[in-house]
Design an enzyme around this catalytic site. Structure first.
Site, mmCIF file in Angstrom:
data_model
loop_
_atom_site.group_PDB
_atom_site.id
_atom_site.type_symbol
_atom_site.label_atom_id
_atom_site.label_comp_id
_atom_site.label_asym_id
_atom_site.label_seq_id
_atom_site.Cartn_x
_atom_site.Cartn_y
_atom_site.Cartn_z
ATOM 1 N N GLU A 117 4.223 -21.769 -5.722
ATOM 2 C CA GLU A 117 2.952 -21.143 -6.058
ATOM 3 C C GLU A 117 1.816 -21.901 -5.381
ATOM 4 O O GLU A 117 1.685 -23.116 -5.528
ATOM 5 C CB GLU A 117 2.725 -21.161 -7.580
ATOM 6 N N ARG A 161 -2.611 -52.856 -2.287
ATOM 7 C CA ARG A 161 -2.860 -52.769 -0.840
ATOM 8 C C ARG A 161 -1.660 -53.191 -0.021
ATOM 9 O O ARG A 161 -1.494 -52.752 1.121
ATOM 10 C CB ARG A 161 -4.073 -53.651 -0.467
ATOM 11 N N SER A 221 -2.172 -30.766 -12.637
ATOM 12 C CA SER A 221 -2.258 -29.489 -11.919
ATOM 13 C C SER A 221 -3.500 -29.473 -11.040
ATOM 14 O O SER A 221 -4.556 -29.986 -11.415
ATOM 15 C CB SER A 221 -2.311 -28.335 -12.921
ATOM 16 N N GLY A 222 -3.351 -28.877 -9.847
ATOM 17 C CA GLY A 222 -4.473 -28.793 -8.930
ATOM 18 C C GLY A 222 -4.649 -29.982 -8.018
ATOM 19 O O GLY A 222 -5.625 -30.037 -7.261
ATOM 20 N N GLY A 276 1.817 -35.422 -11.070
ATOM 21 C CA GLY A 276 0.362 -35.482 -11.121
ATOM 22 C C GLY A 276 -0.181 -34.254 -11.829
ATOM 23 O O GLY A 276 0.545 -33.295 -12.085
ATOM 24 N N HIS A 304 7.320 -31.451 -15.132
ATOM 25 C CA HIS A 304 6.387 -30.753 -14.243
ATOM 26 C C HIS A 304 6.240 -31.558 -12.963
ATOM 27 O O HIS A 304 6.004 -32.769 -12.993
ATOM 28 C CB HIS A 304 5.020 -30.618 -14.921
ATOM 29 N N GLY A 359 -2.697 -30.732 -5.538
ATOM 30 C CA GLY A 359 -2.247 -30.426 -4.177
ATOM 31 C C GLY A 359 -0.778 -30.689 -3.933
ATOM 32 O O GLY A 359 -0.361 -30.818 -2.772
ATOM 33 N N LYS A 360 0.006 -30.751 -4.985
ATOM 34 C CA LYS A 360 1.445 -31.034 -4.815
ATOM 35 C C LYS A 360 2.145 -29.907 -4.051
ATOM 36 O O LYS A 360 2.922 -30.161 -3.135
ATOM 37 C CB LYS A 360 2.106 -31.234 -6.186
ATOM 38 N N SER A 361 1.848 -28.669 -4.433
ATOM 39 C CA SER A 361 2.501 -27.538 -3.765
ATOM 40 C C SER A 361 2.037 -27.409 -2.321
ATOM 41 O O SER A 361 2.827 -27.086 -1.424
ATOM 42 C CB SER A 361 2.221 -26.242 -4.537
ATOM 43 N N ASP A 409 6.952 -26.822 -9.331
ATOM 44 C CA ASP A 409 6.360 -26.620 -10.652
ATOM 45 C C ASP A 409 7.215 -27.198 -11.781
ATOM 46 O O ASP A 409 6.745 -28.004 -12.568
ATOM 47 C CB ASP A 409 6.087 -25.137 -10.907
#
Length: 314
Positions: free
Chosen positions: A206, A247, A159-160, A157, A142, A162-164, A181
């Site tokens: 998506e 850092r 779902s949700g 990461g 994924h 912000g990858k797409s 996806d």
């Protein structure tokens, strides 16, 4: 999950424009499952120790010349023993014609007989290269795979995260989408992984609240790419005020996929951070590291020299 793949012999015939001199009754069902091919030189002389019948067999000038010096009865016996192993097919190169005895035994044992005008070494190299890619070990992960400044970034990461959305912003900046996806990753060598998209969802992204978009139609064909090497894994996580993040960039992280270690970085995000810009910098920085330059190491060395000089003046 690691799967085992095969290539239909019929697809191999179409890919290399091979001529079918004789098609076995199960021609449409035959599948090639090993990436190596073989030239049955020793087998024609009667030595079958370590013979691998799962390989596609290829004959060229040397084998055909040897057979030409045998009598018809000897050739019949040679092919009788060879075809009894029921390998996927016998391919004769250089536009050479199969012996009548060869054709007779191919029909007897129901083994496909193929021809090509290509030189033997050329067709062997081409078929092995094709099979290595088609039969490579693979897994599906994924994530999102983007080409950014020539680097293949695998965004991972929950779902949700912000990858797409980051992928679409990168598309607006002129970079290219490979997969959204689901990313199909193939191991094509001991240190190289290639990523692509499953055929069903290729070129689609998506976006929550908008739905599915076709990147090729919306941004143009230049915005998509069928496959790319996976050069860097970017793990996107929500910002945690109690976590300690690198850092300087001295900490080396890796993700192991199919036995290959791929460099990885972790990017914590909060509202307002420009993730697309961060990903562009990550891609350029990874390229610099591969070319032998590491800004974090250089900065650390400069700081150490500065403190050493300052301490010496006290």
């Amino acid at each position: 999950m690691l799967d085992t793949y095969s290539v239909p012999l019929k697809k191999l015939v179409e890919e290399f424009s091979l001529e079918v001199a004789f098609a076995s009754a199960d021609f449409d069902a035959i599948r090639v499952t090993v990436e190596d091919v073989a030239r049955p030189g020793l087998q024609l002389a009667g030595y079958f120790d370590h013979f691998e019948p799962m390989r596609l067999q290829i004959m060229g000038n040397a084998e055909m010349s040897y057979l030409g010096k045998r009598t018809a009865q000897e050739r019949l016996q040679i092919f009788d023993r060879l075809f009894a192993y029921k390998f996927p097919a016998l391919l004769i190169a250089r536009d050479l014609l199969p012996d009548p005895q060869c054709l007779e035994m191919a029909k007897k044992y129901n083994v496909t007989l193929l021809r090509t005008h290509e030189p033997t070494s050329t067709i062997i190299s081409a078929i092995i290269t094709y099979l290595k890619a088609a039969l490579a070990p693979r897994i599906t992960r994924h994530g999102v795979l983007m080409e950014v400044y020539g680097e293949g970034l695998l965004l991972t990461g929950d779902s949700g995260m912000g990858k797409s959305e980051a992928a679409v912003e990168l598309l607006k900046r002129g970079h290219r989408l490979i997969a959204d996806d689901a990313v199909e990753i193939r191991k094509i060598s001991g240190h190289t992984l290639m990523g692509t998209a499953p055929e069903l969802i290729r070129n689609y992204v998506e976006m929550r609240g908008i739905g599915v978009i076709n990147v090729a139609k919306l941004f143009g064909m230049g915005a998509v790419k069928s496959e790319n090497e996976v050069n860097l894994v970017v793990n996107i996580v929500p910002w945690d005020a109690h976590a300690v993040y690198d850092r300087l960039g001295l900490e080396e992280q890796h993700m192991e996929l199919l036995g290959v270690k791929i460099p990885m970085i972790t990017i914590p995000i909060t509202p307002g951070r420009n993730l697309a810009v961060i990903l562009e910098v990550a891609a350029m920085n990874n390229r610099q590291k591969k070319m032998g330059y590491n800004a974090a190491v250089e900065f650390t060395e400069r700081m150490n020299r500065h403190f050493d000089e300052t301490t010496g003046q006290v």
